[in-house]
Design a protein around this motif. Structure first.
Motif, PDB file in Angstrom:
ATOM      1  N   ILE A  29      -3.179  -0.305   1.601  1.00 55.49           N
ATOM      2  CA  ILE A  29      -2.245  -1.430   1.423  1.00 55.49           C
ATOM      3  C   ILE A  29      -0.952  -1.238   2.222  1.00 55.49           C
ATOM      4  O   ILE A  29      -0.421  -2.206   2.790  1.00 55.49           O
ATOM      5  CB  ILE A  29      -1.955  -1.679  -0.074  1.00 55.49           C
ATOM      6  CG1 ILE A  29      -1.181  -2.987  -0.220  1.00 55.49           C
ATOM      7  CG2 ILE A  29      -1.224  -0.514  -0.740  1.00 55.49           C
ATOM      8  CD1 ILE A  29      -1.200  -3.574  -1.588  1.00 55.49           C
ATOM      9  N   SER A  34      -0.561   0.298   5.093  1.00 53.56           N
ATOM     10  CA  SER A  34      -0.836   0.027   6.504  1.00 53.56           C
ATOM     11  C   SER A  34      -0.966  -1.468   6.750  1.00 53.56           C
ATOM     12  O   SER A  34      -0.423  -1.999   7.722  1.00 53.56           O
ATOM     13  CB  SER A  34      -2.156   0.696   6.913  1.00 53.56           C
ATOM     14  OG  SER A  34      -2.062   2.081   6.761  1.00 53.56           O
ATOM     15  N   GLU A  66      -9.094   2.494  11.153  1.00 56.20           N
ATOM     16  CA  GLU A  66      -9.595   2.960   9.854  1.00 56.20           C
ATOM     17  C   GLU A  66     -10.858   3.780  10.070  1.00 56.20           C
ATOM     18  O   GLU A  66     -11.801   3.321  10.688  1.00 56.20           O
ATOM     19  CB  GLU A  66      -9.878   1.754   8.949  1.00 56.20           C
ATOM     20  CG  GLU A  66     -10.656   2.074   7.681  1.00 56.20           C
ATOM     21  CD  GLU A  66     -10.007   3.164   6.815  1.00 56.20           C
ATOM     22  OE1 GLU A  66      -8.839   2.999   6.448  1.00 56.20           O
ATOM     23  OE2 GLU A  66     -10.691   4.179   6.540  1.00 56.20           O
ATOM     24  N   ASN A 104     -13.045   4.725   7.844  1.00 49.57           N
ATOM     25  CA  ASN A 104     -14.191   4.263   7.050  1.00 49.57           C
ATOM     26  C   ASN A 104     -14.830   3.029   7.693  1.00 49.57           C
ATOM     27  O   ASN A 104     -14.278   2.427   8.606  1.00 49.57           O
ATOM     28  CB  ASN A 104     -13.740   3.908   5.633  1.00 49.57           C
ATOM     29  CG  ASN A 104     -13.412   5.158   4.820  1.00 49.57           C
ATOM     30  OD1 ASN A 104     -13.793   6.263   5.201  1.00 49.57           O
ATOM     31  ND2 ASN A 104     -12.703   4.983   3.741  1.00 49.57           N
ATOM     32  N   GLY A 139      -9.134  -1.218   3.616  1.00 50.71           N
ATOM     33  CA  GLY A 139      -8.598  -1.370   2.253  1.00 50.71           C
ATOM     34  C   GLY A 139      -8.224  -0.066   1.573  1.00 50.71           C
ATOM     35  O   GLY A 139      -7.508  -0.077   0.581  1.00 50.71           O
ATOM     36  N   GLY A 140      -8.746   1.068   2.054  1.00 54.85           N
ATOM     37  CA  GLY A 140      -8.420   2.349   1.413  1.00 54.85           C
ATOM     38  C   GLY A 140      -8.825   2.332  -0.043  1.00 54.85           C
ATOM     39  O   GLY A 140      -9.991   2.089  -0.380  1.00 54.85           O
ATOM     40  N   SER A 168      -7.319  -1.511  -9.255  1.00 58.88           N
ATOM     41  CA  SER A 168      -7.713  -2.812  -9.785  1.00 58.88           C
ATOM     42  C   SER A 168      -6.542  -3.747 -10.071  1.00 58.88           C
ATOM     43  O   SER A 168      -6.669  -4.950  -9.921  1.00 58.88           O
ATOM     44  CB  SER A 168      -8.485  -2.569 -11.093  1.00 58.88           C
ATOM     45  OG  SER A 168      -8.824  -3.777 -11.705  1.00 58.88           O
ATOM     46  N   LEU A 181       2.376  -4.171  -9.244  1.00 55.99           N
ATOM     47  CA  LEU A 181       3.354  -3.636  -8.296  1.00 55.99           C
ATOM     48  C   LEU A 181       3.464  -4.517  -7.057  1.00 55.99           C
ATOM     49  O   LEU A 181       4.539  -4.712  -6.505  1.00 55.99           O
ATOM     50  CB  LEU A 181       2.947  -2.219  -7.859  1.00 55.99           C
ATOM     51  CG  LEU A 181       3.202  -1.103  -8.844  1.00 55.99           C
ATOM     52  CD1 LEU A 181       2.709   0.220  -8.272  1.00 55.99           C
ATOM     53  CD2 LEU A 181       4.689  -1.002  -9.139  1.00 55.99           C
ATOM     54  N   ASP A 228     -11.807   7.013  13.520  1.00 62.81           N
ATOM     55  CA  ASP A 228     -11.167   8.186  12.911  1.00 62.81           C
ATOM     56  C   ASP A 228     -10.147   8.767  13.897  1.00 62.81           C
ATOM     57  O   ASP A 228     -10.532   9.299  14.951  1.00 62.81           O
ATOM     58  CB  ASP A 228     -12.265   9.214  12.586  1.00 62.81           C
ATOM     59  CG  ASP A 228     -11.737  10.372  11.772  1.00 62.81           C
ATOM     60  OD1 ASP A 228     -10.588  10.290  11.296  1.00 62.81           O
ATOM     61  OD2 ASP A 228     -12.482  11.357  11.603  1.00 62.81           O
ATOM     62  N   SER A 253      -0.663   6.677   7.932  1.00 57.20           N
ATOM     63  CA  SER A 253      -0.802   6.646   6.472  1.00 57.20           C
ATOM     64  C   SER A 253      -1.777   7.747   6.081  1.00 57.20           C
ATOM     65  O   SER A 253      -2.954   7.512   5.822  1.00 57.20           O
ATOM     66  CB  SER A 253      -1.315   5.278   6.025  1.00 57.20           C
ATOM     67  OG  SER A 253      -1.445   5.258   4.630  1.00 57.20           O
ATOM     68  N   GLN A 307     -10.854   4.289 -16.516  1.00 55.33           N
ATOM     69  CA  GLN A 307     -10.208   5.317 -15.709  1.00 55.33           C
ATOM     70  C   GLN A 307      -9.859   6.507 -16.593  1.00 55.33           C
ATOM     71  O   GLN A 307      -9.368   6.325 -17.712  1.00 55.33           O
ATOM     72  CB  GLN A 307      -8.932   4.750 -15.083  1.00 55.33           C
ATOM     73  CG  GLN A 307      -8.264   5.716 -14.135  1.00 55.33           C
ATOM     74  CD  GLN A 307      -7.083   5.077 -13.418  1.00 55.33           C
ATOM     75  OE1 GLN A 307      -6.169   4.599 -14.069  1.00 55.33           O
ATOM     76  NE2 GLN A 307      -7.104   5.074 -12.108  1.00 55.33           N
ATOM     77  N   LEU A 316      -7.159  11.053  -0.752  1.00 59.81           N
ATOM     78  CA  LEU A 316      -7.196  11.360  -2.195  1.00 59.81           C
ATOM     79  C   LEU A 316      -7.769  12.765  -2.379  1.00 59.81           C
ATOM     80  O   LEU A 316      -8.872  12.963  -2.903  1.00 59.81           O
ATOM     81  CB  LEU A 316      -8.008  10.298  -2.943  1.00 59.81           C
ATOM     82  CG  LEU A 316      -7.614   8.839  -2.612  1.00 59.81           C
ATOM     83  CD1 LEU A 316      -8.497   7.850  -3.347  1.00 59.81           C
ATOM     84  CD2 LEU A 316      -6.138   8.585  -2.929  1.00 59.81           C
ATOM     85  N   GLY A 361       2.427   5.513   3.427  1.00 61.73           N
ATOM     86  CA  GLY A 361       1.305   5.726   2.510  1.00 61.73           C
ATOM     87  C   GLY A 361       1.760   6.359   1.199  1.00 61.73           C
ATOM     88  O   GLY A 361       2.938   6.692   1.009  1.00 61.73           O
ATOM     89  N   PRO A 412       2.680   6.312  -4.824  1.00 61.47           N
ATOM     90  CA  PRO A 412       1.421   5.584  -4.922  1.00 61.47           C
ATOM     91  C   PRO A 412       1.569   4.228  -5.603  1.00 61.47           C
ATOM     92  O   PRO A 412       2.629   3.880  -6.089  1.00 61.47           O
ATOM     93  CB  PRO A 412       0.572   6.511  -5.788  1.00 61.47           C
ATOM     94  CG  PRO A 412       1.547   7.259  -6.620  1.00 61.47           C
ATOM     95  CD  PRO A 412       2.773   7.419  -5.775  1.00 61.47           C
TER      96      PRO A 412
END
Ligand code: FAD
Length: 536
Positions: free
Chosen positions: A16, A18, A36, A38, A42-43, A62, A66, A258, A289, A397, A465, A503, A510
């Motif tokens: 988010i 980035s 990105e 991946n 969206g990370g 989710s 914020l 990458d 990030s 969670q 992470l 980031g 976060p």
């Protein structure tokens, strides 16, 4: 190696921060490339129909209070609206089911007031809100401002004017107080305490950590005023809308890209190199990030960086690991003790503040907690489109997990070599679902599909992470606010000109606020506007 198209800014990673940075810069006329690693952008925003068709799960993050309550959304709202992004909200953002009872917190002050009054804490709640609400501008300022810039002096001056020198000392102490003693002093009912205390977890803290009272007050107030918004259709809709702001302005998003090196020429960042050898140049800025280690040990390997920054990056710590459990249900959950819970966005299920403290401490020391705090998210309570009519989903969670397992407070799970292998992860998830099943009576019978993501899976989905830490770095006070990302490299500037660090590992930390991307992009856009107009 081929040098292809030139961009004004290259952004490493597509979380988010980035995407917000890319969108703000694109709006200011910059040509942006987002790289990105991946296959999708969206990370930590990852929306998928991962269990069954028609069941839309947020595999990682989710809830968007914020973002919706923050400056990035205010700035980009018109563009996001045009692209069809719609937020839904709820009057019932949070509730608790604990061994002493249940409670809800509502955006309707009368409902919340009546709830605290029922618990014997009506006056305590209004006193807390009465005292804290006038300080919210400073609190959000502290959590949102670029703390190492002159502009943040204004915030300090405002605080000094309001509280005086002596008063500021007292405010400093209030900022650093742990939640547990504050809750004990402020509230009588164990249910009131259990309603508010778990919110510190969502900023990576426990109730005994410094500054957890402040964080609990900020989140409680934010949730009481702002609810628990989510994008209709899932976070992917925000990712798509932000990406389209970038691409509509002539920018690009490259997936499977990458970045392995930031190109530095004459002590200034001028581009990036990808793992497949492609290179891209950036005329004005590179924004990374990443974690501090990835930035200083890998992307800048071999470059001249002050030794204290390198050492500080080597010592950057990661916090407790997360576990996510996703359930597809054939019918809505039935809550045993308080039927109101079915309409609440996030219900914390725990014994009470003591079990919370014990579980956080256990996880910090390497132990599986016996009575973990179960964060039960019910996305359909806000956005019913997430499941077929009459059905539901649950987003669970768990935040009190060690990165490496040394033991089990319940003495049931053998820690083995300490890794979160499938057997240990499933055993632990089953135990948690068993505990939750005592509160949600149809949990077992209604579950038609399940996904469990442990620390290893979470890190594999997003390399920032580390060890499954959902917050990309321990958020205890020595790595937070003015000390994030590093005590030796504060703010978002790096020792390399035109290279910026953004980031979750950087201030303001976060969460789905997009704060660091927004702060840096605004600063860059302003700088280039000033240069265009005044030539400096
Ligand atoms: C399980 C979980 C649940 C959460 N729930 C919530 C929630 O409900 N609400 C909330 O506000 N917050 C939540 N959070 C926190 C929040 O989601 C994150 O703090 C936030 O999304 C981080 O955004 P970011 O911009 O730092 O980047 P990230 O989302 O961390 O993305 C970084 C991206 O950069 C990429 N990348 C890294 N290195 C490179 C490289 N060298 N080259 C190319 N790409 C690279 C990664 O692949 C990744 O896609 C949650 C987090 C997790 C993990």
């Amino acid at each position: 190696m081929t040098t292809s198209k030139k961009f004004d800014a290259i952004i490493i990673g597509s979380g988010i921060n980035s995407l917000v940075a890319g969108a703000v810069l694109s709006k200011s006329g910059w040509r942006v490339l987002v790289c990105e690693r991946n296959a999708s952008a969206g990370g930590a925003i990852k929306t998928e129909q991962a269990t069954l068709p028609g069941y839309t799960h947020e595999l990682l993050s989710s809830w968007h209070p914020l973002f919706v309550g923050g400056p990035a959304y205010a700035d980009l709202k018109e563009e996001l609206d045009k692209r069809g992004l719609v937020y839904k909200n709820t009057e019932l953002p949070t509730g608790v089911v604990c061994s002493d009872g249940t409670a809800i917190l509502s955006t309707n002050p009368e409902i919340t007031g009546a709830e605290f009054a029922r618990l014997g804490d009506g006056e305590s709640w209004s006193q807390m809100m009465g005292e804290f609400t006038p300080k919210l501008d400073l609190a959000f300022g502290l959590l949102g401002a670029d703390l190492w810039r002159k502009s943040s002096l204004k915030l300090a001056q405002l605080a000094r004017k309001r509280f005086g020198n002596r008063g500021l000392v007292a405010v400093g102490a209030e900022l650093l107080e742990p939640a547990a003693p504050w809750l004990d002093r402020q509230f009588k009912s164990p249910v009131s305490k259990a309603l508010l205390a778990p919110w510190a977890l969502h900023n990576g803290l426990g109730p005994d950590d410094a500054a957890s009272a402040f964080i609990t007050k900020v989140i409680s107030a934010a949730v009481a005023f702002g609810g628990m918004p989510v994008p209709v259709g899932g976070g992917i809709k925000l990712v798509e809308a932000l990406t389209s702001i970038i691409t509509d302005a002539g920018g690009h998003l490259l997936t499977n890209a990458d970045v392995v090196k930031v190109i530095v020429e004459n002590k200034s960042a001028t581009g990036v190199i990808l793992s497949d050898g492609r290179t891209f140049s950036a005329g004005k800025a590179v924004l990374a990030s990443t974690t501090p280690q990835a930035l200083y040990q890998t992307l800048l390997a071999g470059e001249e960086v002050p030794v204290e920054i390198k050492t500080s990056a080597d010592n950057f710590r990661y916090g407790r690991a997360a576990i996510q459990i996703h359930l597809a249900l054939s019918e809505p959950p039935i809550w045993k003790t308080d039927a109101r819970m079915k309409d609440v966005a996030i219900v914390h299920v725990l014994d009470g503040i003591n079990s919370l403290s014990e579980s956080v401490n256990a996880a910090n020391r390497g132990y599986l907690p016996a009575r973990p705090t179960i964060v039960v998210g019910q996305p359909c309570a806000v956005d019913p489109s997430r499941a077929p009519a009459g059905a539901s989903i649950i987003w669970i969670q768990l935040q009190e997990n060690p990165q490496v397992i040394k033991g089990d407070l319940a003495n049931e799970i053998n820690p083995g070599d300490g890794t979160w292998n499938e057997e240990r992860l499933n055993a632990y998830a089953d135990r948690v679902l068993e505990q939750l099943g005592t509160e949600i009576t149809n949990l077992k019978s209604a579950t038609i599909a399940k996904i469990v993501l442990g620390p290893r899976e979470i890190e594999a989905m997003n390399k920032n992470l580390v060890g499954g830490d959902p917050y990309a770095g321990d958020c205890r006070i020595d790595q937070y606010a003015p000390w994030r990302p590093l005590s030796a490299a504060t703010g978002h500037r790096t020792p390399i000109k035109n290279l910026w660090h953004i980031g979750a590992s950087t201030h303001p930390g976060p969460g789905l606020g997009g704060g660091s991307g927004f702060l840096v992009a605004k600063r860059l856009a302003k700088k280039s506007f000033t240069k265009k107009i005044f030539g400096k």
